[in-house]
Design a protein around this motif. Structure first.
Motif, short mmCIF file in Angstrom:
data_model
loop_
_atom_site.label_atom_id
_atom_site.label_comp_id
_atom_site.label_asym_id
_atom_site.label_seq_id
_atom_site.Cartn_x
_atom_site.Cartn_y
_atom_site.Cartn_z
N UNK A 183 0.85 -1.19 0.00
CA UNK A 183 0.00 0.00 0.00
C UNK A 183 0.88 1.24 0.00
N UNK A 184 0.44 2.27 -0.69
CA UNK A 184 1.10 3.57 -0.67
C UNK A 184 0.22 4.52 0.13
N UNK A 185 0.83 5.25 1.06
CA UNK A 185 0.13 6.24 1.89
C UNK A 185 0.74 7.59 1.58
N UNK A 186 -0.11 8.60 1.27
CA UNK A 186 0.41 9.96 1.05
C UNK A 186 -0.67 11.00 1.30
N UNK A 187 -0.21 12.19 1.70
CA UNK A 187 -1.14 13.30 1.89
C UNK A 187 -1.66 13.75 0.54
N UNK A 188 -2.92 14.22 0.52
CA UNK A 188 -3.51 14.65 -0.74
C UNK A 188 -3.83 16.14 -0.75
N UNK A 189 -3.48 16.86 0.32
CA UNK A 189 -3.63 18.32 0.30
C UNK A 189 -2.51 18.96 1.11
N UNK A 190 -2.32 20.24 0.92
CA UNK A 190 -1.20 20.94 1.57
C UNK A 190 -1.48 21.26 3.04
N UNK A 191 -2.72 21.13 3.49
CA UNK A 191 -3.06 21.38 4.90
C UNK A 191 -2.85 20.15 5.76
N UNK A 192 -2.45 19.02 5.15
CA UNK A 192 -2.22 17.75 5.83
C UNK A 192 -3.47 17.25 6.56
N UNK A 193 -4.63 17.55 6.00
CA UNK A 193 -5.89 17.11 6.61
C UNK A 193 -6.60 16.06 5.75
N UNK A 194 -5.97 15.66 4.68
CA UNK A 194 -6.56 14.66 3.80
C UNK A 194 -5.43 13.78 3.26
N UNK A 195 -5.65 12.48 3.28
CA UNK A 195 -4.62 11.58 2.80
C UNK A 195 -5.27 10.34 2.19
N UNK A 196 -4.49 9.62 1.39
CA UNK A 196 -4.98 8.45 0.68
C UNK A 196 -4.12 7.24 1.01
#
Length: 164
Positions: free
Chosen positions: A90-103
Motif C-alpha cells: 500500500x502507498x500512503x500519502x497526503x492529498x492536500x497541503x493542509x495535511x488534513x486529507x490523505x490516501x
C-alpha cells in the motif's frame, strides 16, 4: 460500493476511537513518549513497534508476536509504504497541503480516502474491510503529526534560545 467509517480523537490525545455504522469497532492507542501503538479491530489485536530515528520503520505484530507487516516512512516526501504479508504493498500519502486529507491505496482493489478536522474524521473508499490497512492509515497519520509537532517545538526552542 463505497463505505464510510468515522473516527474521533482528543485534540491533545493520541487515542483514536473508530466507528462503523455508529458503533465502536476499533481503537488505536499510542504510547506517550514513543511511536509504539496498540490497535484493536473486530476482536483482533495489532501492535505497532517503531524501531527509532536511524531506521524509520514500524513493524506490525498480531497476537503471539506474529509479524504481519512493515511500514517504511519517507519523511521528506511525507509518504509511507505498508508491506503486509501476502498482500500487494500500500502507498500512503497526503492529498492536500493542509495535511488534513490523505490516501491509502494498493493501486488495485483497495482505495481509502481519509479526511480529518479537529479531533475527528472520516474514511471512505473501496474495500474498507481490510482492517489492518485502515488502522495502519491512522497510525501513519499520527506518526507524521508527532514528527511535525516535534519539529515545530524544536524551531520554537531554537528561536527562543537565540533571542536570549
Amino acid at each position: 460500493m463505497e463505505k464510510v467509517v468515522t473516527w474521533t480523537k482528543g485534540v491533545f490525545d493520541s487515542s483514536y476511537m473508530i466507528f462503523c455504522n455508529g458503533q465502536v469497532c476499533g481503537n488505536l492507542i499510542f504510547d506517550t513518549w514513543n511511536n509504539h501503538a496498540f490497535g484493536i479491530m473486530s476482536q483482533k489485536n495489532y501492535h505497532f513497534r517503531c524501531k527509532g530515528f536511524s531506521d524509520i520503520t514500524t513493524t506490525i505484530y498480531g497476537d503471539n508476536n506474529v509479524e504481519l507487516g512493515v511500514i517504511t516512512f519517507h519523511l521528506w516526501q511525507f509518504r509511507a509504504i505498508i508491506a503486509l504479508k501476502d498482500q500487494i504493498p500500500f502507498t500512503w500519502n497526503y492529498s492536500n497541503s493542509w495535511l488534513s486529507s490523505w490516501n491509502l491505496s494498493n493501486h488495485k482493489d483497495t482505495q481509502m480516502h481519509f479526511r480529518a478536522s479537529s479531533g475527528s474524521g472520516t474514511i471512505s473508499g473501496e474495500n474498507l474491510e481490510n482492517e489492518l490497512a485502515l488502522i495502519a492509515g491512522l497510525y501513519i497519520k499520527e506518526f507524521f503529526s508527532r514528527i511535525l509537532v516535534a519539529f515545530i517545538a524544536f524551531v520554537a526552542i531554537m528561536v527562543a534560545v537565540r533571542g536570549i
